[in-house]
Motif scaffolding. Sequence first.
Motif, short mmCIF file in Angstrom:
data_model
loop_
_atom_site.label_atom_id
_atom_site.label_comp_id
_atom_site.label_asym_id
_atom_site.label_seq_id
_atom_site.Cartn_x
_atom_site.Cartn_y
_atom_site.Cartn_z
N GLY A 200 -13.99 -1.30 6.00
CA GLY A 200 -15.12 -2.11 5.55
C GLY A 200 -14.91 -3.56 5.88
O GLY A 200 -13.82 -3.98 6.30
N GLN A 201 -15.96 -4.33 5.71
CA GLN A 201 -15.88 -5.74 6.02
C GLN A 201 -15.22 -6.51 4.88
O GLN A 201 -14.93 -5.97 3.82
N GLN A 202 -14.98 -7.76 5.15
CA GLN A 202 -14.24 -8.59 4.20
C GLN A 202 -15.04 -8.81 2.92
O GLN A 202 -16.23 -9.12 2.95
N GLY A 203 -14.36 -8.65 1.78
CA GLY A 203 -14.99 -8.88 0.49
C GLY A 203 -15.92 -7.79 0.01
O GLY A 203 -16.62 -7.98 -0.99
N SER A 204 -15.94 -6.63 0.67
CA SER A 204 -16.84 -5.55 0.26
C SER A 204 -16.31 -4.75 -0.92
O SER A 204 -17.07 -3.97 -1.51
N GLY A 205 -15.02 -4.91 -1.26
CA GLY A 205 -14.46 -4.21 -2.40
C GLY A 205 -13.67 -2.98 -2.05
O GLY A 205 -13.58 -2.04 -2.86
N LYS A 206 -13.05 -2.95 -0.89
CA LYS A 206 -12.28 -1.76 -0.46
C LYS A 206 -11.08 -1.51 -1.36
O LYS A 206 -10.87 -0.38 -1.82
N SER A 207 -10.28 -2.53 -1.61
CA SER A 207 -9.07 -2.35 -2.42
C SER A 207 -9.39 -1.96 -3.85
O SER A 207 -8.70 -1.12 -4.46
N THR A 208 -10.45 -2.52 -4.41
CA THR A 208 -10.84 -2.17 -5.77
C THR A 208 -11.29 -0.72 -5.85
O THR A 208 -10.91 0.02 -6.78
N VAL A 209 -12.08 -0.28 -4.89
CA VAL A 209 -12.54 1.10 -4.88
C VAL A 209 -11.37 2.07 -4.72
O VAL A 209 -11.29 3.09 -5.42
N MET A 210 -10.42 1.75 -3.85
CA MET A 210 -9.28 2.65 -3.66
C MET A 210 -8.38 2.69 -4.89
O MET A 210 -7.79 3.73 -5.21
N SER A 211 -8.27 1.59 -5.58
CA SER A 211 -7.48 1.59 -6.82
C SER A 211 -8.13 2.45 -7.89
O SER A 211 -7.45 3.19 -8.61
N LEU A 212 -9.46 2.37 -7.99
CA LEU A 212 -10.17 3.18 -8.99
C LEU A 212 -10.14 4.66 -8.64
O LEU A 212 -10.17 5.52 -9.53
N LEU A 213 -10.07 4.98 -7.36
CA LEU A 213 -9.99 6.39 -6.96
C LEU A 213 -8.60 6.96 -7.15
O LEU A 213 -8.45 8.17 -7.35
N SER A 214 -7.58 6.13 -7.10
CA SER A 214 -6.21 6.64 -7.08
C SER A 214 -5.57 6.65 -8.46
O SER A 214 -5.17 7.72 -8.95
N ASN A 216 -6.20 3.85 -11.23
CA ASN A 216 -6.64 2.86 -12.22
C ASN A 216 -8.02 3.19 -12.76
O ASN A 216 -8.73 4.04 -12.21
N THR A 217 -8.39 2.50 -13.83
CA THR A 217 -9.71 2.64 -14.45
C THR A 217 -10.40 1.28 -14.47
O THR A 217 -9.73 0.24 -14.41
N PRO A 218 -11.72 1.26 -14.57
CA PRO A 218 -12.41 -0.04 -14.59
C PRO A 218 -12.04 -0.91 -15.78
O PRO A 218 -12.20 -2.14 -15.72
N GLU A 219 -11.54 -0.31 -16.87
CA GLU A 219 -11.20 -1.10 -18.05
C GLU A 219 -9.89 -1.86 -17.89
O GLU A 219 -9.62 -2.80 -18.66
N GLU A 220 -9.07 -1.50 -16.93
CA GLU A 220 -7.78 -2.17 -16.75
C GLU A 220 -7.95 -3.52 -16.07
O GLU A 220 -8.97 -3.80 -15.43
N VAL A 226 -3.15 -0.77 -8.21
CA VAL A 226 -2.13 -0.39 -7.23
C VAL A 226 -2.41 -1.04 -5.87
O VAL A 226 -1.48 -1.34 -5.11
N PHE A 227 -3.68 -1.24 -5.53
CA PHE A 227 -4.06 -2.01 -4.35
C PHE A 227 -4.57 -3.37 -4.83
O PHE A 227 -5.58 -3.44 -5.54
N ARG A 228 -3.88 -4.40 -4.45
CA ARG A 228 -4.22 -5.73 -4.94
C ARG A 228 -5.57 -6.18 -4.42
O ARG A 228 -5.83 -6.17 -3.21
N ALA A 229 -6.43 -6.56 -5.35
CA ALA A 229 -7.75 -7.06 -4.98
C ALA A 229 -7.68 -8.56 -4.73
O ALA A 229 -6.66 -9.22 -4.96
N GLN A 230 -8.78 -9.10 -4.24
CA GLN A 230 -8.83 -10.54 -3.96
C GLN A 230 -8.73 -11.34 -5.26
O GLN A 230 -9.43 -11.06 -6.24
N THR A 231 -7.87 -12.30 -5.25
CA THR A 231 -7.77 -13.21 -6.39
C THR A 231 -8.87 -14.28 -6.28
O THR A 231 -9.45 -14.48 -5.21
N PRO A 232 -9.19 -14.96 -7.40
CA PRO A 232 -10.22 -16.02 -7.31
C PRO A 232 -9.87 -17.12 -6.31
O PRO A 232 -10.76 -17.67 -5.66
#
Length: 508
Positions: A200-214, A216-220, A226-232
């Motif tokens: 996917g393109q930059q900033g589309s949320g690839k790492s967040t989606v893969m973490s939720l699939l593998s 993690n949960t949205p509440e964490e 496990v896959f580091r998302a973009q920091t602010p």
Amino acid sequence: MSESGHSQPGLYGQVRRRRRRRGERDVGAPGQNLSGPSRDRDYQPRERRDGSEDPPGPLIQKTPIILAKPPGERSKPTQNAPVVGPSVLEKPIMLMKARDEGGKPGTPPEVAVQASGPGPTKMEREGQRPTQPVYQIQNRGMGGSGSSGAVDPMVGQSKLLPPDKMKHSIKLVDDQMNWCDSAMEYLRDQTDMLVVGVIGQQGSGKSTVMSLLSANTPEEDQRSYVFRAQTPEIKERGGNQTTGIDFFITQERVIFLDTQPILSPSILDHLINNDRKLPPEYNLPHTYVEMQSLQIAAFLFTVCHAVIVVQDWFTDINVFRFLQTAEMLKPSTPSASHDSTGSTGNDDGAEYYPHIVFLQNKSRREDFCPGNLKNMHMMVDKLMGHSHLKYKGTLSMLDCNVFPGLKQDYLTTEVNMFLLPVQESDGEDTLTKVGSGTYPLFSLLPGYRGHPSYSNMVSKFRSQILAMPRCQLSHTILTEKNWFHYAARIWDGVKKSSALSEYSRLLC
């Protein structure tokens, strides 16, 4: 002559005749006085040396003890017994029998391993069942615990323990596009696995989606993913978080591959501003960035069961052009000659293509309208109509009960598409402004969003991904470790591909 000497003349004559037939020396005469003690010394040794008569009662019970060792001692190996040779093969036979039955040959060794431990412990001599698992006994070998070549039971047990549970992702391909071998220690020799990649393109949320699939949960907290998302900070300067390809495997034996963004402007900016040296086959930085993206996509199309294409808005024509180019430059499926687990009977000319899923991340409420959903499916079907990628038939939002009022035949051209809404905090839609203050409105009922909650949608999407068909990646069945070696070969072939080199030359 005493009375005792005249009392048994016939018996003495029989003894003399028996001794003459055996050629023994005659001692005494019938006229001699054989008193009690001398007669006892004469008769008793002769009867013990003579094997023609069995000893009386008690000696019959002691004979097995004199001629054979007790069963407990027979199961113990000697100190100087060799570890290899026939004695090693006899060890299970000694261990498989109970104490009262001895060690009779002819019993299968499997019964011996299940009936007793690696050595005659105190529990086994008392008739209790051993608590040590059977697989540890088999792994320690047949030499027994007392032999000099025996394996430590802790070592044998550690060889059969499952790999360590991963807590964070590791590098499969680093930022220099070099292969890494650190993922090998987390893999097993088993074939039931699922490989899921993402592009996917930059900033589309690839790492967040893969973490939720593998894992993690949205509440964490996203910092624990496990896959580091973009920091602010990275978002503010327009950078990207993931470089190369990250690897993570779950306890359910699902391999997730997170990749750097395709056609990333931040990677291009980093190449230009930091004066990084390009490989000799590339002349321009933008050509190198595009070829990196094509190499990663072609690699995923060869080694993954399912590839998720993440978009944060619908739709970018350049993404579909990129997918078609990567499919054109995809390397042919080689045979895994290093794997000898067996062939499947597929044709040698058959090419492998993965299942591809289009994920519309950060979808708005209007995107969940049945009419708009139908239009999106029709457009993706027309854009991917000539593709060999499996883009339909394996994922359906209608089966997830997201649109309970729609029939199964509403989407005549349903493709593998799923919509994830924008992640919102709970209770955000349940507040309304009245006058100068804000008060809860229908506090007992959730606000209308046009779709289920974000956590519910992630759970439905995860169940759909994990139910993907696990097609065969090559012409032979691959275990996890064989897949790793197979993927390394594919990555090396992608970097040295003549088709990719020719395409790069045409871009200049």
